[in-house]
Design an enzyme around this catalytic site. Structure first.
Site, PDB file in Angstrom:
ATOM      1  N   GLN A 101     -39.081-120.842 -58.512  1.00 24.48           N
ATOM      2  CA  GLN A 101     -38.490-121.287 -59.781  1.00 24.48           C
ATOM      3  C   GLN A 101     -39.397-120.951 -60.967  1.00 24.48           C
ATOM      4  OE1 GLN A 101     -35.477-123.478 -59.114  1.00 24.48           O
ATOM      5  NE2 GLN A 101     -34.932-122.705 -61.123  1.00 24.48           N
TER       6      GLN A 101
ATOM      7  N   LYS B 118     -38.623-117.281 -61.751  1.00 25.53           N
ATOM      8  CA  LYS B 118     -37.219-117.169 -62.158  1.00 25.53           C
ATOM      9  C   LYS B 118     -37.042-117.693 -63.578  1.00 25.53           C
ATOM     10  CE  LYS B 118     -34.347-119.069 -59.249  1.00 25.53           C
ATOM     11  NZ  LYS B 118     -33.381-119.948 -58.540  1.00 25.53           N
TER      12      LYS B 118
ATOM     13  N   LYS C  90     -39.057-128.342 -58.507  1.00 29.25           N
ATOM     14  CA  LYS C  90     -37.927-128.488 -57.582  1.00 29.25           C
ATOM     15  C   LYS C  90     -38.067-129.813 -56.869  1.00 29.25           C
ATOM     16  CE  LYS C  90     -34.418-125.948 -56.237  1.00 29.25           C
ATOM     17  NZ  LYS C  90     -33.758-124.798 -56.888  1.00 29.25           N
TER      18      LYS C  90
ATOM     19  N   GLY D 209     -28.780-129.562 -60.179  1.00 27.96           N
ATOM     20  CA  GLY D 209     -28.272-129.497 -58.811  1.00 27.96           C
ATOM     21  C   GLY D 209     -28.856-128.346 -58.022  1.00 27.96           C
ATOM     22  N   ASP D 210     -28.587-128.359 -56.736  1.00 29.73           N
ATOM     23  CA  ASP D 210     -28.863-127.262 -55.805  1.00 29.73           C
ATOM     24  C   ASP D 210     -27.953-127.572 -54.611  1.00 29.73           C
ATOM     25  OD1 ASP D 210     -31.092-124.971 -55.502  1.00 29.73           O
ATOM     26  OD2 ASP D 210     -30.792-125.829 -53.522  1.00 29.73           O
TER      27      ASP D 210
ATOM     28  N   THR E 168     -24.287-119.722 -61.968  1.00 31.59           N
ATOM     29  CA  THR E 168     -25.111-119.021 -60.974  1.00 31.59           C
ATOM     30  C   THR E 168     -24.329-117.848 -60.386  1.00 31.59           C
ATOM     31  OG1 THR E 168     -26.123-121.154 -60.497  1.00 31.59           O
ATOM     32  CG2 THR E 168     -26.645-119.356 -58.996  1.00 31.59           C
TER      33      THR E 168
ATOM     34  N   ASN F  18     -20.604-123.904 -54.554  1.00 29.45           N
ATOM     35  CA  ASN F  18     -20.492-123.580 -55.976  1.00 29.45           C
ATOM     36  C   ASN F  18     -20.878-122.135 -56.292  1.00 29.45           C
ATOM     37  OD1 ASN F  18     -22.532-123.459 -58.519  1.00 29.45           O
ATOM     38  ND2 ASN F  18     -20.626-124.511 -59.032  1.00 29.45           N
TER      39      ASN F  18
ATOM     40  N   SER G  92     -28.592-123.899 -67.613  1.00 30.62           N
ATOM     41  CA  SER G  92     -29.151-125.245 -67.750  1.00 30.62           C
ATOM     42  C   SER G  92     -29.978-125.343 -69.033  1.00 30.62           C
ATOM     43  CB  SER G  92     -30.050-125.588 -66.557  1.00 30.62           C
ATOM     44  OG  SER G  92     -29.281-126.029 -65.455  1.00 30.62           O
TER      45      SER G  92
HETATM   46  N1  GLU Z   1     -30.889-124.937 -58.339  1.00 25.80           N
HETATM   47  C1  GLU Z   1     -30.681-123.873 -59.263  1.00 25.80           C
HETATM   48  C2  GLU Z   1     -31.702-122.774 -59.020  1.00 25.80           C
HETATM   49  O1  GLU Z   1     -32.039-122.524 -57.884  1.00 25.80           O
HETATM   50  C3  GLU Z   1     -30.564-124.339 -60.703  1.00 25.80           C
HETATM   51  C4  GLU Z   1     -31.697-125.127 -61.251  1.00 25.80           C
HETATM   52  C5  GLU Z   1     -31.443-125.717 -62.638  1.00 25.80           C
HETATM   53  O2  GLU Z   1     -30.380-125.507 -63.219  1.00 25.80           O
HETATM   54  O3  GLU Z   1     -32.356-126.384 -63.124  1.00 25.80           O
HETATM   55  O4  GLU Z   1     -32.168-122.098 -59.898  1.00 25.80           O
END
Ligand code: GLU
Length: 448
Positions: free
Chosen positions: A114, A117, A129, A168-169, A213, A244, A380
């Site tokens: 993350q 990313k 996370k 979410g995830d 996503t 999703n 987000s």
């Molecule tokens: N879970 C998502 C990811 O893997 C979104 C995380 C978010 O929106 O903070 O990037």
């Protein structure tokens, strides 16, 4: 991919030693470290300031007990996690995963990815996370609510719009975000929309976040195809998963002229030669929370393959959108042999290191998750912008922003790969480009 540079090898060994048994975390770290050899040659200050060693160690790791009662009054104990990995570029940002496979190693691999990313999105968000080994499958709404309330009763003290902003995830969608937002508001007595993203549209959520996503991953693949003077038009596609990410990947593929013939869940695969009926999938998964198997009840021409392997179905574009390590080296070889020319990862780390090697050697367009699926977290960040400005944007405006962000990420990864002598290698491009921005901020902030 290259081997780990000798200057970096010791750092990787140290990660293995300090984090025993966390195999997914080791895998995510190795993939990044393998790309950094030429970077530390250009930037000796990263070695001197021990940037790599620091980036591999989370700033803070929170592990807590989550007790809750089911509908029969029976008490259950789960474990909650939040790994606040890196706040160089902004508040910790990243999703929460509720799945029985969750343990510290999964949350750390996700949190580590993350960081890079979020850096690639170009938006001011750090990396984090969290999640729990709670399994929402088969639970009633009330049970999920009680779990979310208990989870947030501990987590709330670590959150805040300038501190840490979950979303979410896997296993966490609009319903769970709603229950957690309610509990946060109740405990703190603050209506603070910026503390969570993925909220409902009437209470601070953003249009396009639900789709982001999947749409973003498809935009990314579209850019990879364009760079090869190709397009989605008429392409046969397969998308693993049916949650999703998968649903909105299929939707955008169809909008861009591709034909998606297969999707899956953990029980099996649906193959519909005519192209998947997305309205039915949405009804089954989003409304009724049923298994994908039910698809063939009304669509008798389609096939349900119990325990099937979706990667054996020939396709030109594959978009893994289920979970980590779902494409083995053998699956990757099968895909390439069957004529696959592009892979875009909607899921996090869905391809094993052996699979990545196959894709890179075959020189197909391979978009790794930390670049290809960054549209979710980017949107987000757009939700956070709207919350901060007490604003809400139209669908068209927000989707255009998402598309521009994905075009930018693609361009940056593409150009970085060229600059470092590996044209077309988006793994190298994404890892180097994501890393450098974080590393420079860390140098600027001093030894903290
Ligand atoms: N879970 C998502 C990811 O893997 C979104 C995380 C978010 O929106 O903070 O990037």
């Amino acid at each position: 991919m290259a081997h780990v540079d000798e200057k970096i090898e010791g750092m990787y060994q140290e990660v293995l030693k300090r984090n025993p048994g966390e195999t997914e975390f080791h895998q995510a770290v190795l993939e990044v470290l393998e790309c950094l050899g030429p970077v530390v040659v250009k930037h000796p200050e990263y070695l001197e300031r021990k940037i790599i060693e620091r980036i591999c160690e989370p700033e803070r790791q929170i592990i807590f007990r989550v007790p809750w009662q089911d509908d029969k009054g029976i008490v259950h104990i789960n474990r909650g996690f939040r790994v606040e990995f890196n706040s160089s570029l902004g508040p910790y940002k990243g999703g929460l995963r509720f799945h029985p496979s969750v343990y510290l190693g999964i949350i750390k691999f996700l949190g580590f990815e993350q960081i890079f990313k979020n850096s690639l999105t170009g938006l001011p968000i750090g990396g984090g996370k969290g999640g729990s080994d709670f399994d929402p499958k088969g639970k009633s709404d009330d049970e999920v609510m009680r779990f979310c309330q208990s989870f947030m009763t501990e987590l709330y003290r670590h959150l805040g719009e300038h501190t840490d902003v979950p979303a979410g995830d896997i296993g966490v969608g609009g319903r769970e975000i709603g229950y957690m937002f309610g509990q946060y508001k109740r405990i703190t007595n603050r209506y603070e929309p910026g503390v969570l993203t993925g909220k409902g549209l009437t209470w601070g959520g953003s249009l396009v976040r639900t789709e982001a996503t999947g749409y973003g991953a498809t935009f990314f693949v579209n850019e990879m195809l364009k760079a090869r003077k190709d397009s989605f038009d008429g392409k046969i596609c397969t998308v693993s998963g049916s949650g999703n990410v998968a649903i909105y990947t299929i939707e955008k593929i169809h909008q861009l002229g591709g034909k998606c013939v297969a999707c899956s869940d953990s029980n099996g695969v649906i193959y519909d030669e005519k192209g998947l009926d997305l309205n039915l999938i949405k009804q089954l998964k989003e409304v009724e929370r049923r298994r994908i198997e039910e698809y063939v009840k009304t669509h008798k021409h389609a096939k349900y393959i119990a325990k099937g392997n979706i990667w054996e179905i020939p396709c030109q574009v594959a978009m893994p959108s289920a979970t980590q390590n779902e494409i083995s080296g053998k699956d990757a070889a099968t895909l390439v042999k069957n004529g696959c020319i592009a892979v875009g990862e909607g899921a996090n780390m869905p391809t094993t290191p052996e699979g990545i090697k196959v894709f890179l050697e075959a020189k197909i367009a391979y978009g790794p998750g930390k670049a290809a699926n960054a549209g979710g977290v980017a949107t987000s960040a757009l939700e956070m912008q709207q919350n901060a400005g007490r604003d809400s944007w139209s669908f068209e405006y927000t989707e255009k922003k998402l598309e521009d962000i994905m075009i930018n990420i693609h361009r940056n990864c593409y150009e970085t790969a060229e600059e470092y002598g590996a044209p077309g290698n988006y793994v190298l491009g994404a890892n180097i480009c994501g890393f450098i921005k974080v590393a420079n901020a860390m140098v600027a902030h001093g030894l903290i």
